[in-house]
Design an enzyme around this catalytic site. Sequence first.
Site, mmCIF file in Angstrom:
data_model
loop_
_atom_site.group_PDB
_atom_site.id
_atom_site.type_symbol
_atom_site.label_atom_id
_atom_site.label_comp_id
_atom_site.label_asym_id
_atom_site.label_seq_id
_atom_site.Cartn_x
_atom_site.Cartn_y
_atom_site.Cartn_z
ATOM 1 N N LYS A 48 0.837 -1.220 0.000
ATOM 2 C CA LYS A 48 0.000 0.000 0.000
ATOM 3 C C LYS A 48 0.868 1.265 0.000
ATOM 4 C CE LYS A 48 -2.129 -1.130 3.834
ATOM 5 N NZ LYS A 48 -1.450 -2.408 4.109
ATOM 6 N N ARG A 127 -10.308 0.399 8.278
ATOM 7 C CA ARG A 127 -9.712 -0.903 8.552
ATOM 8 C C ARG A 127 -10.773 -1.918 8.998
ATOM 9 N NH1 ARG A 127 -4.330 -0.283 9.005
ATOM 10 N NH2 ARG A 127 -3.124 -2.134 9.534
ATOM 11 N N ARG A 166 11.646 -5.236 4.813
ATOM 12 C CA ARG A 166 11.355 -3.797 4.644
ATOM 13 C C ARG A 166 12.242 -2.950 5.549
ATOM 14 N NH1 ARG A 166 5.402 -1.568 5.335
ATOM 15 N NH2 ARG A 166 5.531 -2.611 7.344
ATOM 16 N N ARG A 199 10.924 -1.629 11.116
ATOM 17 C CA ARG A 199 9.786 -1.354 11.991
ATOM 18 C C ARG A 199 9.604 -2.478 13.008
ATOM 19 N NH1 ARG A 199 4.727 0.386 8.285
ATOM 20 N NH2 ARG A 199 3.652 -1.018 9.718
ATOM 21 N N ARG A 210 -0.537 -9.266 12.912
ATOM 22 C CA ARG A 210 -1.194 -8.231 12.102
ATOM 23 C C ARG A 210 -1.939 -8.853 10.916
ATOM 24 N NH1 ARG A 210 3.709 -5.066 10.473
ATOM 25 N NH2 ARG A 210 2.333 -3.726 9.271
HETATM 26 P P1 AP5 Z 1 4.749 -1.569 1.852
HETATM 27 O O1 AP5 Z 1 4.369 -0.771 0.651
HETATM 28 O O2 AP5 Z 1 5.507 -0.865 2.918
HETATM 29 O O3 AP5 Z 1 3.478 -2.352 2.442
HETATM 30 P P2 AP5 Z 1 2.158 -1.844 3.190
HETATM 31 O O4 AP5 Z 1 0.993 -2.499 2.518
HETATM 32 O O5 AP5 Z 1 2.135 -0.346 3.276
HETATM 33 O O6 AP5 Z 1 2.357 -2.515 4.609
HETATM 34 P P3 AP5 Z 1 2.183 -1.906 6.065
HETATM 35 O O7 AP5 Z 1 2.886 -2.851 6.982
HETATM 36 O O8 AP5 Z 1 2.601 -0.473 6.128
HETATM 37 O O9 AP5 Z 1 0.638 -2.007 6.254
HETATM 38 P P4 AP5 Z 1 -0.151 -2.089 7.571
HETATM 39 O O10 AP5 Z 1 -1.537 -1.841 7.113
HETATM 40 O O11 AP5 Z 1 0.047 -3.319 8.342
HETATM 41 O O12 AP5 Z 1 0.523 -0.990 8.506
HETATM 42 P P5 AP5 Z 1 0.129 0.475 8.880
HETATM 43 O O13 AP5 Z 1 1.387 1.245 8.929
HETATM 44 O O14 AP5 Z 1 -1.001 0.956 8.036
HETATM 45 O O15 AP5 Z 1 5.600 -2.822 1.308
HETATM 46 C C1 AP5 Z 1 6.177 -3.755 2.199
HETATM 47 C C2 AP5 Z 1 7.581 -4.138 1.714
HETATM 48 O O16 AP5 Z 1 7.484 -4.836 0.475
HETATM 49 C C3 AP5 Z 1 8.502 -2.948 1.461
HETATM 50 O O17 AP5 Z 1 9.797 -3.292 1.892
HETATM 51 C C4 AP5 Z 1 8.455 -2.749 -0.049
HETATM 52 O O18 AP5 Z 1 9.674 -2.202 -0.565
HETATM 53 C C5 AP5 Z 1 8.223 -4.164 -0.562
HETATM 54 N N1 AP5 Z 1 7.388 -4.212 -1.765
HETATM 55 C C6 AP5 Z 1 6.282 -3.459 -1.997
HETATM 56 N N2 AP5 Z 1 5.746 -3.760 -3.183
HETATM 57 C C7 AP5 Z 1 6.532 -4.750 -3.706
HETATM 58 C C8 AP5 Z 1 6.487 -5.500 -4.925
HETATM 59 N N3 AP5 Z 1 5.527 -5.295 -5.859
HETATM 60 N N4 AP5 Z 1 7.452 -6.456 -5.119
HETATM 61 C C9 AP5 Z 1 8.411 -6.664 -4.197
HETATM 62 N N5 AP5 Z 1 8.514 -5.977 -3.039
HETATM 63 C C10 AP5 Z 1 7.574 -5.041 -2.797
HETATM 64 O O19 AP5 Z 1 -0.462 0.306 10.363
HETATM 65 C C11 AP5 Z 1 0.363 -0.073 11.450
HETATM 66 C C12 AP5 Z 1 -0.506 -0.367 12.688
HETATM 67 O O20 AP5 Z 1 -1.226 0.816 13.091
HETATM 68 C C13 AP5 Z 1 -1.597 -1.414 12.463
HETATM 69 O O21 AP5 Z 1 -1.119 -2.711 12.634
HETATM 70 C C14 AP5 Z 1 -2.634 -1.015 13.530
HETATM 71 O O22 AP5 Z 1 -2.279 -1.529 14.766
HETATM 72 C C15 AP5 Z 1 -2.524 0.495 13.572
HETATM 73 N N6 AP5 Z 1 -3.547 1.103 12.695
HETATM 74 C C16 AP5 Z 1 -3.313 1.724 11.491
HETATM 75 N N7 AP5 Z 1 -4.463 2.144 10.941
HETATM 76 C C17 AP5 Z 1 -5.450 1.799 11.804
HETATM 77 C C18 AP5 Z 1 -6.867 1.940 11.796
HETATM 78 N N8 AP5 Z 1 -7.500 2.538 10.767
HETATM 79 N N9 AP5 Z 1 -7.580 1.431 12.833
HETATM 80 C C19 AP5 Z 1 -6.964 0.833 13.871
HETATM 81 N N10 AP5 Z 1 -5.620 0.661 13.941
HETATM 82 C C20 AP5 Z 1 -4.875 1.140 12.929
HETATM 83 MG MG MG Z 2 2.314 1.098 4.849
#
Ligand code: AP5
Ligand code: MG
Length: 267
Positions: A48, A127, A166, A199, A210
Site C-alpha cells: 500500500k 480498517r 522492509r 519497523r 497483524r
Molecule cells: P509496503 O508498501 O511498505 O506495504 P504496506 O501495505 O504499506 O504494509 P504496512 O505494513 O505499512 O501495512 P499495515 O496496514 O500493516 O501498517 P500500517 O502502517 O497501516 O511494502 C512492504 C515491503 O514490500 C517494502 O519493503 C516494499 O519495498 C516491498 N514491496 C512493496 N511492493 C513490492 C512489490 N511489488 N514487489 C516486491 N517488493 C515489494 O499500520 C500499522 C498499525 O497501526 C496497524 O497494525 C494497527 O495496529 C494500527 N492502525 C493503522 N491504521 C489503523 C486503523 N484505521 N484502525 C486501527 N488501527 C490502525
Molecule cells: Mg504502509
Amino acid sequence: MLTIEAEKAGPYNRSAWLYGTRGPCEPTGLFPSRPFRMILLGAPGSGKGTQADMLRHRLEVCPLSTGDMFRAAKDIPEEKHGPALREALAYMRRGELVPDETVVALVSERLACIRCRYGFLLDGFPRTVAQAEALEKILHAERIPLDAVIQLDMPLEEAVARLGGRRTCSICKATFHLAHKPPKVSGICDRCGGELYHREDDRPESARVRLTEYERGTAPLVSYYAKKGLLLPVAAAGPPEEVFEKTLKLLEDQIVRAAATAERSLV
Ligand code: AP5
Ligand code: MG
C-alpha cells in the site's frame, strides 16, 4: 521538530495529517484539475505504502496513512496531541488495539485533509466495516464522492517475507526492501539521506499477528466495497511498476465507467 522533518521530506508535506488540526499544510503548486479520492486496501506488506508513493506523483493526490500518523505521534510533543490522538496512544501503550470510535475521531479531527483540493488516498483507513460506515457518513455530509477502492491482493506468506525485508526512512518514511528495492547506500535513504530502520511490528511474530487481524477485521471490506461497485482488485505480486501500471489501467476504466453512469443519469 516534525515540521522541520516534513520540510526535509520534500514537497508532499503531510504534517497537517500527522499533526491534526494544528499542522501546517502548504499547497505545493497548482491544484490538479481533477482531484482523486481513493482508498488503498490490502494486507500488511501488500504494498500500500509503495503504491501510494507512486500514485501521488502520477495523480497529484495526497497519501494519508493512519499507521504513519501513529508512528509520527511519538515525535510530536504531548501537549500538541489532539484529544483523539492522546486517547489512541493510551490504548497503544497498554498494548490494545485502537477502537474504531477513536480512529474515526482522529480522522474527523483532520477533516481539512479530507476536503483538500488535492484529493486523498487513504492508506490503512478504513480498517473495519464500522470505520468504513463512519467514513461514508463523513463523505456524505461533506458531499465528497469516493472514486475507487484499490485492493492489493497477495498471498499472506509473501506479505510476511516482504515485511521481514522492509526498511523505512526515519525522516521521509520512504520504504525500501533489502532484496527487491535496496537503498544505494546500506542503511541510508536514497531520497533524503535519513537513517533507515526496521519497523518493530515487522518482526515475523508481530507480522503474523497483524496478518491474522487483517483477515478478521479488514478482509470483510472487500465485499463491502465490491457491493458498492467501487472495488478494483489488483494482483499485488510482481514488480511495483507492474502493479502500478495495472492499477492505473483499472482506475482509468473505473473513471470512464463512472462518467458514463453520471451521463446516463442526466438523460
Ligand atoms: P509496503 O508498501 O511498505 O506495504 P504496506 O501495505 O504499506 O504494509 P504496512 O505494513 O505499512 O501495512 P499495515 O496496514 O500493516 O501498517 P500500517 O502502517 O497501516 O511494502 C512492504 C515491503 O514490500 C517494502 O519493503 C516494499 O519495498 C516491498 N514491496 C512493496 N511492493 C513490492 C512489490 N511489488 N514487489 C516486491 N517488493 C515489494 O499500520 C500499522 C498499525 O497501526 C496497524 O497494525 C494497527 O495496529 C494500527 N492502525 C493503522 N491504521 C489503523 C486503523 N484505521 N484502525 C486501527 N488501527 C490502525
Ligand atoms: Mg504502509
